[in-house]
Motif scaffolding. Structure first.
Motif, PDB file in Angstrom:
ATOM      1  N   ASN A   5      99.504 -76.481  22.092  1.00 53.27           N
ATOM      2  CA  ASN A   5      98.618 -76.393  20.935  1.00 53.27           C
ATOM      3  C   ASN A   5      97.681 -75.202  21.109  1.00 53.27           C
ATOM      4  O   ASN A   5      97.409 -74.762  22.227  1.00 53.27           O
ATOM      5  N   HIS A   6      97.206 -74.691  19.994  1.00 53.95           N
ATOM      6  CA  HIS A   6      96.275 -73.567  19.979  1.00 53.95           C
ATOM      7  C   HIS A   6      94.938 -74.074  19.462  1.00 53.95           C
ATOM      8  O   HIS A   6      94.885 -74.999  18.643  1.00 53.95           O
ATOM      9  N   TYR A   7      93.881 -73.429  19.894  1.00 56.07           N
ATOM     10  CA  TYR A   7      92.533 -73.796  19.475  1.00 56.07           C
ATOM     11  C   TYR A   7      91.837 -72.522  19.028  1.00 56.07           C
ATOM     12  O   TYR A   7      91.823 -71.531  19.761  1.00 56.07           O
ATOM     13  N   ARG A  31     101.395 -73.769  14.235  1.00 62.43           N
ATOM     14  CA  ARG A  31     100.136 -73.313  13.659  1.00 62.43           C
ATOM     15  C   ARG A  31      99.654 -74.149  12.462  1.00 62.43           C
ATOM     16  O   ARG A  31      98.893 -73.685  11.634  1.00 62.43           O
ATOM     17  N   THR A  66      97.870 -65.919  12.346  1.00 64.47           N
ATOM     18  CA  THR A  66      97.496 -65.556  13.713  1.00 64.47           C
ATOM     19  C   THR A  66      96.070 -65.005  13.721  1.00 64.47           C
ATOM     20  O   THR A  66      95.533 -64.614  12.675  1.00 64.47           O
ATOM     21  N   SER A  80      90.238 -67.205  20.068  1.00 62.79           N
ATOM     22  CA  SER A  80      90.913 -68.337  20.685  1.00 62.79           C
ATOM     23  C   SER A  80      89.922 -69.020  21.619  1.00 62.79           C
ATOM     24  O   SER A  80      89.135 -68.350  22.300  1.00 62.79           O
ATOM     25  N   ASN A  82      89.580 -72.562  24.442  1.00 64.51           N
ATOM     26  CA  ASN A  82      90.445 -73.461  25.203  1.00 64.51           C
ATOM     27  C   ASN A  82      90.252 -74.908  24.763  1.00 64.51           C
ATOM     28  O   ASN A  82      89.331 -75.229  24.004  1.00 64.51           O
TER      29      ASN A  82
END
Length: 94
Positions: A5-7, A31, A66, A80, A82
């Motif tokens: 996953n992205h934060y 996303r 993005t 970004s 964590n």
């Protein structure tokens, strides 16, 4: 929660009193938003996840661009973060 996953943390520069000035989201590997916090000028924080949403805050229905794409628009500053930073904010505000 998947480690893929992205934060993201996005500051939105604008003059509207109705729109959030900061958006913090957990995104799945494709996303799409899983959880979101929206911070407003008046100090309120909107919350959304798969089980709940607030009057002004809902999960997006399309994939989030993005960071490079978001940052192409000068009104946004996206970084970004964590998982630990996201979880701290989530447990504090959700």
């Amino acid at each position: 929660m998947n480690k893929l996953n992205h934060y993201i943390d996005v500051i939105w520069h604008h003059e509207s009193l109705d729109d959030p000035i900061r958006l913090v989201s957990e995104l799945d590997p494709n996303r799409f938003e899983l959880r979101k916090l929206e911070f407003f000028r008046d100090g309120t924080v909107g919350v959304a996840d798969c089980d709940r949403e607030t009057s002004q805050t809902r999960l997006g229905i399309v994939a989030i661009p993005t960071l490079d794409e978001i940052n192409q628009d000068r009104q946004f500053v996206a970084i970004s973060i964590n998982r630990e930073v996201f979880e701290h904010l989530w447990f504090r505000h959700a």
